[in-house]
Design an enzyme around this catalytic site. Structure first.
Site, PDB file in Angstrom:
ATOM      1  N   GLY A 162       4.113   3.838   9.313  1.00  0.00           N
ATOM      2  CA  GLY A 162       2.942   3.516   8.501  1.00  0.00           C
ATOM      3  C   GLY A 162       1.805   4.785   9.187  1.00  0.00           C
ATOM      4  O   GLY A 162       0.917   5.744   9.351  1.00  0.00           O
ATOM      5  N   GLU A 163       1.882   4.640  10.467  1.00  0.00           N
ATOM      6  CA  GLU A 163       0.852   4.678  11.011  1.00  0.00           C
ATOM      7  C   GLU A 163       1.474   6.738  12.552  1.00  0.00           C
ATOM      8  O   GLU A 163       0.433   7.249  12.572  1.00  0.00           O
ATOM      9  CB  GLU A 163       0.899   4.197  13.057  1.00  0.00           C
ATOM     10  CG  GLU A 163       0.637   2.065  12.545  1.00  0.00           C
ATOM     11  CD  GLU A 163      -0.075   2.176  11.831  1.00  0.00           C
ATOM     12  OE1 GLU A 163      -1.310   1.792  12.443  1.00  0.00           O
ATOM     13  OE2 GLU A 163      -0.760   0.800  10.734  1.00  0.00           O
ATOM     14  N   ILE A 221       0.690  -1.211   0.019  1.00  0.00           N
ATOM     15  CA  ILE A 221       0.335   0.121   0.303  1.00  0.00           C
ATOM     16  C   ILE A 221       0.843   1.532   0.557  1.00  0.00           C
ATOM     17  O   ILE A 221       0.448   1.977  -0.063  1.00  0.00           O
ATOM     18  CB  ILE A 221      -0.943   0.295   1.191  1.00  0.00           C
ATOM     19  CG1 ILE A 221      -0.182  -0.338   2.512  1.00  0.00           C
ATOM     20  CG2 ILE A 221      -2.107  -1.062   1.255  1.00  0.00           C
ATOM     21  CD1 ILE A 221      -1.189   0.018   3.395  1.00  0.00           C
ATOM     22  N   THR A 241       6.998  -3.999   6.266  1.00  0.00           N
ATOM     23  CA  THR A 241       8.135  -4.408   5.708  1.00  0.00           C
ATOM     24  C   THR A 241       8.986  -4.429   7.004  1.00  0.00           C
ATOM     25  O   THR A 241       9.867  -5.261   7.341  1.00  0.00           O
ATOM     26  CB  THR A 241       8.905  -2.549   6.111  1.00  0.00           C
ATOM     27  OG1 THR A 241       8.210  -2.004   4.955  1.00  0.00           O
ATOM     28  CG2 THR A 241      10.550  -2.567   5.566  1.00  0.00           C
ATOM     29  N   ARG A 245       3.544  -3.509  10.114  1.00  0.00           N
ATOM     30  CA  ARG A 245       3.997  -4.595   9.547  1.00  0.00           C
ATOM     31  C   ARG A 245       4.195  -5.054   8.487  1.00  0.00           C
ATOM     32  O   ARG A 245       5.098  -5.386   8.963  1.00  0.00           O
ATOM     33  CB  ARG A 245       2.823  -5.575  11.022  1.00  0.00           C
ATOM     34  CG  ARG A 245       1.735  -5.818   9.384  1.00  0.00           C
ATOM     35  CD  ARG A 245       0.818  -6.814  10.272  1.00  0.00           C
ATOM     36  NE  ARG A 245       1.506  -8.082  10.320  1.00  0.00           N
ATOM     37  CZ  ARG A 245       1.707  -8.457   9.326  1.00  0.00           C
ATOM     38  NH1 ARG A 245       1.351  -8.405   8.263  1.00  0.00           N
ATOM     39  NH2 ARG A 245       2.635 -10.142   8.741  1.00  0.00           N
ATOM     40  N   SER A 280       6.181  -1.347  -0.662  1.00  0.00           N
ATOM     41  CA  SER A 280       6.731  -2.060   1.093  1.00  0.00           C
ATOM     42  C   SER A 280       7.100  -3.166  -0.579  1.00  0.00           C
ATOM     43  O   SER A 280       8.417  -3.768   0.059  1.00  0.00           O
ATOM     44  CB  SER A 280       5.518  -3.112   1.450  1.00  0.00           C
ATOM     45  OG  SER A 280       4.457  -3.740   0.543  1.00  0.00           O
TER      46      SER A 280
END
Lengths: 740, 290, 81, 168
Positions: free
Chosen positions: A700-701, A474, A518, A516, A477
């Site tokens: 990402g988060e 997304i 990568t 999670r 990755s």
């Protein structure tokens, strides 16, 4: 800019190659969910509830079934009734109402027809008799004494009680003696906050095509963050064997958590089973906004105590999340998101409350942004009260390795202090604040997760490699997987083809969520490569005629004393004669995902006659552990920040009294456009995660956690007014200025 | 649903006469979203963009004639037009993105009858006249008389706007349009304000103030104009008493609603603010042009 | 004996205790023992917990081996977006 | 179920140029140009993100100007010259914007990318040396939710430099 702790010298990790899937995406060849058509395919459309809460008394599909082009109709009666306690019961009810419609937009029936227009016309011709029930739209309404039940199915999780309730979760956290700490405090600041419902706003609407064959096997093409979850949820909702379902991941046009669950596939599967034809369903933007997972609205009260020298001694607070129409762990997860400061004394309660609105879904660091907005605002106010630099105050209290997290247990090695120092030392923070503007600071973090991943690495005859994983890509990755494989194998990253394979072509892999992919899938790739290297060394020993122990793997070649180095391609060329194909699969349940902290800094100007806030300059520093592909780490930081700026300033769901969303379009649900934003400067901080072979932390988060408080803190310093309600839209800011 | 692209006004009139359920369109930038939101589809779509008269812009004998379906991008790029009516050009240029600008038109913006239409206040402030194709000819009315309420116009069934005419502004005239949106682009105005002034020496000799998005239609505010006429602009700025009176009159003229885009109180307040700011720009332009 | 640390919401199932020493060579064995001491706690630990051991969070930790002097923190299962 | 699949749909024959090729197709009169490109011509580069002209994912060039193909009825394309993202490279040679988007990591999920490339091409065709602000406003009709626009704007700036260099 990158600030890096000591680490080994890497050849590929940390470089910025062109991503492997990039060419298809810039020439328009990449196939997203809505881009594939199956031969003979029908189109699906939904009838959705116009009511916020209503018992379904009867559904009459007779008229629809004889309309032109109609091939199949399904309703809740076609779905199995999963037992209470099955975790996918709510998923099934959310995608097709059973006894009651629980929100405006809840699917009540679906039609498959030759064209989309025919399907829509037939869906509109389905007659439903409703009995209207009371609608619960806010946390206050949900928690009021004698409140009507938003969903009588709901039980409070982990409560041990079997009574229906509007409470999804109630999570207290406690340590130390809060009362004594407030008694002894030099400074106490207490504030109440609220935040609106916001949507992930991915540009690609949900879509799928499902073809159920005469043997009952389903071929699913879908856009999702986790096609294995699409498979398991579809199987659970339909009570089918998992092995009947194959899910092929389409390219995914953004998810941000919103595509970690399903809305369409089981409906398309039943329509396909009934009609004997493939069925495609593509949501409209209106449907996406009305009926897929927004992030919960929230309400909170936070009180923090400090000493005159800036030690934060206690926090006491309550944070409530409006979670939508079914049980959701938002309040529970939110409780875990308060762990940036040492706070020797802590007493917090987190609540998830049901409302007659769409079932909420994960959105980038779910539940943390709401909490960080409140807490980071109060901390900034304490800095103002103490006349202390906001970064110095935070540095004084920031958690380091060994400090307790909110849920107990010590933090592993984390990079919060390093991020604070990176901003403190940045050109942005050291520059003078522009005339008429003000500067704000905010911080945030996310724990990140590990979970299960699989990877297969195939070495091809010519020394190229194929890296196959089950993690939908997304945000780039695939390039990260290839970089780690290149580092391990010692071959050029563009001689590696990273592939995201279907559920029948790669081992089980959990959803791409929680930052999670990568980290965990990357670890599986590394493990597979390391096992392959051992095999390569053994094959090389055979070819070179030396003992197995005599071979080393150096920079992509087998090296043995007195022999010419034997490159990887020289070994793959002789694979047949030395034992057959060179392929390894590795699977794991990864532990040790490292938290990623971020510190943000922004300059804003406020038009005090219109209440408009303009962001002039923005800098983010975030701990990536190790940035495998720095461009995409920066991209995650910038993207999360932009979404946070939208959340801070203009994004919100506007409901009428019946729970109808009034702004279900990109015209009126205002995500930031290019001209709304400045460049977003990035400082990648690299404090390696000891639990990953390359030190990766998910990135990402975290980016979405700090912006709301960062901007609120800047606005507060610009105007002298504390903005405590999101979004800080012009009317709200102007009203706050008037109360000054 | 059928589609037709007549080449002349007369062909379009004939098509409309034959089908009471026909719908004219130019950019369809409002029509398509409305249809997706549930507006019944017409039986016949009549595309006006293939009629040369509706997409041409001419300037003759002190009068501008602007085809009603001319893409607003053609107006904002027309240097002579923009020099003559900078505020109207600005308003037209604010309708949506660059993509939308290649489709949107003054005719569509007005006939859609949204109180928030960005090109309408300045069109009215410049006394734009709408030439309307009737069943058997044309009639001309002030642009201010076309929209009668949200989604409603004074156009009879089968009528459509052919073109607008605008007289060259007198010497010493300047106009300006400002709108308030939460973002920088891609929004519907919460408040819009167009001001046109003519300056004679150091004094405003004529003024028009038109507000958008604060009432069922764009509203002309004579009291606000009166606050400007006679005011001194010596030194390049309006005096404080004139701007205060202007803002007060603008606020008083508002008859707004609370909706998803803004509140009554906010619209009223910001109408005064934008009127003041637009007036300052219009004055500056008038003096520079004088 | 390894120590089980319960995050606050779990304490109501353990008479308010926050740290409990229990025998067990794996997290699963500790859970069995905890459930014997506090009936019902085991279900909560199995249903809604991860465990942090030596600073690493493990999902579904039932078969994770623990040292005799380990600190096992029962924490919430995490997720993401 | 009804076996009657015939409906009284009015279909128009449309003849136009798409990416340099003369094409003919039949389209329902109410069909959008976007759906015609995707479903009749299998050119799925342009995407539907909203269907109401608010996101720009469907942006195509019509006679050299950017349009939201979701707002255009297919029959309107008669006689027009349409260029989609599939048509902006010259054979195997990527347009400089495509190359700078790749090198600058200006795409993450990639679903908005086709629209951005078409809009940016139109901008640079008309204004070879845009300021950052001009780029941001020219691209304001294209939503990206992944990148925060930073790398997109930088990639357009870089492509502009390259194109100006090539033009000299």
């Amino acid at each position: 800019m990158t600030i890096t702790e000591d680490r080994p010298a890497y050849k590929w990790v940390g470089t910025r190659p062109i991503r492997h899937d990039g060419y298809d995406k810039v020439v328009g060849k990449a196939r997203f969910a809505a881009d594939r058509n199956f031969p003979g395919q029908l189109h699906g459309a939904f009838l959705r509830s116009p009511h916020g809460h209503a018992r379904i008394l009867a559904i009459d599909t007779a008229a629809a079934e004889v309309m032109p082009g109609v091939k199949a109709v399904v309703t809740g009666a076609d779905f199995p009734d999963l037992p209470v306690g099955n975790p996918e019961r709510d998923t099934g009810i959310n995608l097709m109402a059973r006894d009651a419609a629980l929100y405006v937009g809840h699917v009540v029936a679906a039609v498959a027809a030759s064209t989309r227009a025919e399907a829509e016309a037939a869906a509109a011709a389905i007659e439903v008799r409703y009995e209207l029930l009371p609608v619960v739209l806010s946390i206050d309404e949900s928690m009021a004494d004698g409140a009507p039940l938003a969903n009588p199915d709901n039980r409070t999780a982990f409560s041990g009680s079997d009574d229906p309730s509007n409470l999804a979760t109630v999570t207290p956290l406690e340590r130390g003696d809060v009362d004594a700490a407030f008694e002894a405090a030099d400074v106490v600041v207490e504030r109440e906050f609220d935040t609106a419902w916001v949507h992930q706003g991915y540009i690609e609407p949900h879509a799928c095509v499902v073809d159920v064959g005469p043997d009952g096997r389903a071929d699913v093409w879908a856009s999702s963050q986790g096609h294995f979850r699409v498979r398991s949820q579809t199987a659970a909702v339909l009570d089918w064997d998992t092995a009947r379902i194959k899910v092929t991941p389409a390219e995914i046009g953004g998810g941000f958590g919103g595509k970690t669950t399903i809305y369409l596939e089981p409906v398309a599967a039943l329509l396909s089973e009934k009609s004997g034809r493939p069925v495609k369903i593509v949501m409209t933007r209106d449907e996406v906004l009305r009926a897929t997972g927004p992030a919960p609205a929230s309400k909170s009260r936070i009180r923090i105590a400090a000493t005159n020298d800036g030690e934060l001694t206690a926090i006491d607070g309550w944070i409530g999340y409006a979670v939508g129409c079914t049980n959701d762990m938002a309040g529970f997860v939110g409780a875990m998101s308060v762990a940036s400061y040492k706070f020797p004394n802590l007493k917090m309660e987190f609540v998830g409350a049901l409302t007659n609105t769409p079932r909420s879904a994960a959105y980038r660091a779910p539940s943390a942004p709401q909490a960080a907005f409140a807490i980071e605002s109060v901390i900034d106010e304490i800095a103002q009260a103490l006349d202390m630099d906001p970064i110095e105050l935070r540095l004084k209290n920031a958690v380091v390795e060994g400090d307790l997290t909110s849920m107990g247990g010590p933090h592993p090695r984390v990079g919060f202090v390093e991020c604070l120092e990176a901003i403190r030392d940045s050109e942005h923070y050291r520059s003078s604040v522009p005339e008429g503007a003000a500067r704000g600071i905010g911080t945030g973090f996310w724990f990140n997760i590990g979970e299960q991943s699989s990877a297969t690495v195939n070495l091809n005859e010519d020394g190229t490699a194929t890296v196959i994983t089950g993690s939908p890509d997304i945000g780039g990755s695939r390039a990260s997987m290839a970089l780690m494989a290149a580092e391990e194998l010692g071959i050029d990253v563009h001689r590696i083809t990273p592939v995201v394979a279907d559920t029948e072509s790669v081992g089980f892999t959990d959803v791409t969520e929680g930052s999670r992919a990568t980290f965990a899938t990357g670890m599986a790739v590394v493990n597979a490569c390391r096992e392959l290297v051992e095999e390569l060394k053994a094959r090389a020993a055979t070819i070179l005629g030396v003992g197995a122990d005599a071979v080393e793997w150096v920079d992509g070649a087998a090296v043995a004393a007195d022999k010419d180095p034997l490159p990887l391609a020289g070994i793959t060329a002789k694979a047949k004669g030395t034992g057959g194909p060179l392929t390894v699969t590795a699977s794991l349940n990864a532990g040790g995902a490292g938290p990623s902290f971020a510190v943000h800094c922004c300059d804003v100007v406020v038009d005090d006659e219109t209440g408009r806030v303009e962001v002039l300059r923005y800098t983010t520093a975030q701990d990536a552990g190790t940035a495998i592909h720095p461009s995409y780490v920066e991209g995650q930081m910038q993207g999360g920040t932009a979404q946070g700026i939208g959340w801070a300033l203009n994004e919100e769901y506007v409901y009428d009294d019946d729970g109808t969303m009034l702004n279900a379009s990109f015209l009126d649900y205002r995500v930031p456009v290019a001209s709304d934003l400045p460049m977003i400067e990035t400082i990648i901080v690299e404090v390696p995660n000891p639990a990953h072979p390359y030190g990766v932390r998910g990135v990402g988060e975290t980016g979405i956690v700090p912006p709301m408080a960062t901007i609120a803190n800047a606005v507060s310093r610009a105007t002298g007014v504390r903005l405590s309600s999101l979004p800080m839209s012009p009317p709200k800011v102007l009203a706050a200025l008037d109360e000054r | 649903m059928r589609y037709a692209a007549p080449a002349t006004v007369e062909e379009a009139q004939a098509l409309l006469a034959d089908d009471a359920d026909a719908q004219v369109f130019a950019g369809a930038t409002d029509l398509v979203p409305q249809m997706r939101a549930g507006r019944p589809a017409p039986s016949l779509l009549v595309d006006l963009k293939r009629i040369d008269r509706l997409t041409s812009v001419t300037h003759e004998d002190g009068r501008w004639t602007i085809g009603a379906a001319t893409p607003t991008a053609d107006l904002t790029r027309n240097e002579a037009f923009t020099a003559a009516f900078p505020g109207l050009s600005e308003g037209a240029g604010l309708i949506g993105s660059d993509q939308i600008q290649n489709r949107s038109s003054l005719g569509g913006n007005l006939a859609n009858a949204s109180p928030a239409a960005d090109s309408v206040p300045a069109l009215i402030a410049n006394d734009g006249q709408a030439v309307i194709a009737t069943a058997d000819g044309t009639r001309t009315v002030p642009a201010a008389e076309v929209a009668t309420g949200p989604g409603h116009t004074s156009l009879a069934d089968g009528e459509f706007i052919v073109e607008f005419t605008l007289a060259d502004p007198p010497a010493g005239t300047g106009d300006a349009y400002l709108r308030m949106i939460p973002r920088t682009e891609m929004d519907i105005a919460i408040v819009g304000a167009a001001v046109r002034v003519t300056v004679d020496g150091d004094t405003i000799s004529d003024a028009t103030v038109v507000l958008g998005a604060v009432a069922p239609t764009a509203v002309v505010v004579p009291d606000a104009a009166a606050a400007l006429v006679g005011a001194s602009v010596a030194g390049g700025t309006l005096d404080d008493s004139a701007t205060a009176a202007l803002a007060e009159a603008a606020e008083a003229a508002c008859d707004p609603i609370d909706d998803k885009r803004g509140t009554i109180a906010y619209r009223r307040r910001v109408a005064g603010v934008l009127a003041r700011r637009a007036a300052a720009i219009a004055v500056e332009r008038a003096r520079n042009g004088a | 004996m390894p120590r089980a640390h319960l995050m606050t919401p779990l304490r109501r199932f353990a008479d308010g205790e926050s740290v409990i020493e229990v025998e067990g060579a794996t997290v699963g064995e500790m859970i069995v023992e905890l459930d014997r001491l506090f009936p019902g706690l085991g279900e909560m630990l199995t249903m809604g917990s991860s465990a942090a051991v030596d600073g690493l969070i493990h999902a579904e930790p039932e078969f994770l081996a623990v040292e005799p002097d380990a600190d096992v923190y029962f924490v919430a299962p995490l997720t993401g977006g | 179920m009804s076996e009657n699949t015939t409906t009284r749909r009015s279909r128009t024959h449309v003849s136009c140029t798409v990416n340099g090729d003369q094409v003919d197709f039949l389209a329902d009169d109410g069909t959008s140009l976007l759906d015609a490109l995707r479903d009749e011509l299998d050119l799925t580069g342009a995407k539907e993100g909203c269907g109401t002209g608010d996101c720009g994912a469907c942006t195509v060039l019509v006679d050299g100007r950017i349009n939201c193909s979701c707002l255009m009825f297919a029959p309107e394309a008669e006689g027009c010259d349409i260029v989609t993202v599939e048509g902006i490279a010259e054979g195997d040679h990527l347009h400089p914007l495509q190359q700078t988007f790749l090198e600058g990591a200006a795409l993450q999920c990639g679903v908005c990318t086709p629209g951005f490339l078409v809009s940016a091409k139109a901008l640079l065709d008309e204004n070879p040396d845009p300021t950052e602000t001009e780029i941001r406003y020219a691209l304001a009709g294209n939503l990206c939710r992944c990148t925060g626009y930073d790398k997109i704007v930088r990639s357009v700036q870089e492509a502009a430099v390259q194109l100006r260099g090539a033009a000299r």
